[in-house]
Design an enzyme around this catalytic site. Sequence first.
Site, short mmCIF file in Angstrom:
data_model
loop_
_atom_site.label_atom_id
_atom_site.label_comp_id
_atom_site.label_asym_id
_atom_site.label_seq_id
_atom_site.Cartn_x
_atom_site.Cartn_y
_atom_site.Cartn_z
N LYS A 4 41.25 32.48 26.51
CA LYS A 4 42.46 32.21 27.29
C LYS A 4 42.45 30.83 27.96
O LYS A 4 43.52 30.26 28.22
CB LYS A 4 42.65 33.30 28.35
CG LYS A 4 42.94 34.68 27.78
CD LYS A 4 44.27 34.76 27.06
CE LYS A 4 44.61 36.19 26.66
NZ LYS A 4 45.90 36.27 25.94
N GLU A 30 51.30 36.22 33.67
CA GLU A 30 51.10 37.65 33.53
C GLU A 30 49.68 37.87 33.02
O GLU A 30 49.09 36.98 32.43
CB GLU A 30 52.11 38.24 32.55
CG GLU A 30 51.71 38.21 31.07
CD GLU A 30 51.55 36.82 30.47
OE1 GLU A 30 50.77 36.69 29.50
OE2 GLU A 30 52.21 35.88 30.95
N SER A 67 36.92 37.21 20.95
CA SER A 67 37.86 36.57 21.88
C SER A 67 37.44 36.63 23.33
O SER A 67 37.89 35.81 24.14
CB SER A 67 39.24 37.21 21.73
OG SER A 67 39.16 38.61 21.95
#
Length: 720
Positions: A404, A426, A693
């Site tokens: 991210k 969010e 991830s």
Amino acid sequence: MTDKIRETFANCKAEGRNAFVTFVTAGYPTPESTLGILQGMEAGGVDIIELGLPFTDPIGDGPTIQNSNTIALENGVTTAQTLNMVREARRAGVQIPIVLMGYYNPILMYGEEKFVQEAKAVGANGFIVVDFPPEEALKFRKYCSSEGMSYIPLVAPSTSESRLKLLASIADSFMYVVSRMGTTGALGSLSSDLPTLCARVRKYAGETPLAVGFGVSTREHFLSVGEIADGVVIGSRLVTIIGDSKLEDVPEATKRFCSEICGRTGLKSNTREVGIVESIAKATTTKVATPSAVITEGDPKAELAASFLNGVVLEEEKVRQFPSRFGPYGGQYVPESLFDALVELEKGFEDAVNDPTFWEEFRSYYPYMGRPSNLHAVPRLSEYAGGAKIWLKREDLNHTGSHKINNALGQILIARRLGKKEVIAETGAGQHGVATATVAAKFGMKCTVYMGAEDVRRQALNVFRMKLLGAQVVAVEAGTRTLRDAVNESLRSWVTNLSTTHYIIGSAIGPHPYPTIVRTFQSVIGKETKEQFFEINKKLPDAVVACVGGGSNSVGMFYPFAEEKSVKLLGVEAGGEGVDTPRHSATITGGSVGVLHGVKTYVLQNEDGQISDTHSVSAGLDYPGVGPELSLWKDTGRAQFIFATDPQALEGFRLLSQLEGIIPALESSHAVYGAIQLAKTMSPDQNIVICLSGRGDKDVESVAESLPKLGPQIGWDLRF
């Protein structure tokens, strides 16, 4: 039908008064009460009724109307039932025009042409669709025109001159002017900029009437707005009064409120809100103007106006560096107040990616981010699978513990170029929230993160990390209390604070240009994988695998390989308790085409276009939509998609932990499980790369909580 609305405005003008327009959600507070409410509106002096089509995710509406939608849906109200309520009202003698107002997805699922035809048949007069992009408005407007129905466009304070011209060209009865930025809701005061806004709209609307809504709630508001508009719209205040009344008193309460507002009770009111009329004296407004084009039934210029609109849409697409659609998917299905913010963002993004100094700055933070991330083989996991050799792309080793950070850092650099002072985000699993809070702290920007209340519970550690970094974390109690609801609230917050705030969307979802922005910054994953794997093996991998929620890590891994046809792209969705149950988040596997959060893509929904509740053991995959580019790759076959259930994801979590000493995020664990299954079908000389991830520190407590239920299904008895 259009004529009836035009006649209403003409009659009001002849009588020297404003048209009074009121809103209520169909089926609120009960389906049985709707008829009495509509009758009470007419008896109370209302000239035009807006009847709301209930929708699960009304991103342009405030808490009052959100709640009325939720209750109506809990009451089982459908699009077909809403149409039947109009039929019943006509049979009961309600004569004033009724305009159906709502969001596109339920209309799309019902069938646009069918919806228009049946609305005409039951006695409706027109439509307001909150989240239509211009190209869809053109198509829908043609259906309306063929049936003699009205299409009413909305304009907002942020609407540009070019879009005002465009929207005025398709207005055939009146234009709805949103009085302020933000969502619907009653306010104590009105914007003193309203006269200027109405003057801007009149410049293009000409004699087309204007009705002003959003924040109008009192008799004083009605009189003040009436000085500068042809109609006044009240919704939230009336919905509140209906909700506060006893069920048997609702029709009379509706009638009484409407009578008091429009002044037809015999009570004279000489008061008004100070500031509105005074400021209009300073505004250069005119009620006579020449619009660029006006579409009317039977008008030979109608096709010319449609051509004008189509030309504007095509010209906008032609000048874009990045197309707004991926085949039939993508687009900008948002309330009007967001359109020009998206234009600003798109231009800022294009300017940035075309500026070498931007990329120099972005890459200068690689040491801070932990890039390039490692690529290495996992021999014991490969041996367990018994087929292809498995590799990991270690995004879990990035700063903040996931992929991210790639997107968060890129977007905050764009936000700074645009002069924004605050960022919002969010988050589901909390990883995007942590990444956003991290970059906000680094660059000294205020940060607010919206998180579903259920995810706040599941990811308490990440909530603390965000607060530790200086961010404000807002728990969303609405809806399913998960990622989808966090996106809803983020969009509502953004539309209220566009001038100062940038919304850092974390996944490859949302209106254009967000899917392209996220893909651009996350593509570093696939680019590095390609280069690193080739340097080691002098060839490309045979397959790359990633988990799929909204799609940020998967599109980032897949995109650089999209033209490499020898490389299989495999996405693994969250199968929850099974795709044959309602408790899963496998959008591509079990979904259908719809519109959610500003984008047309695959979504999980029912037959009425209402967005389904979702479930996954992993908070980050618990979302009912997917990125539009992944939807296109699904249709073309370029990527394949499977799912892993909760127990299977837990199996992937256990295997990587115990065989390689790497604790993966539950999201990534889905990809681990899927890759093992794929490896079993391949030969030992072939290679698979998994995008790992995120790391699993955040999920240890969730796994411990899930083990009593899921552990026995995979033979894992881990007791503390």
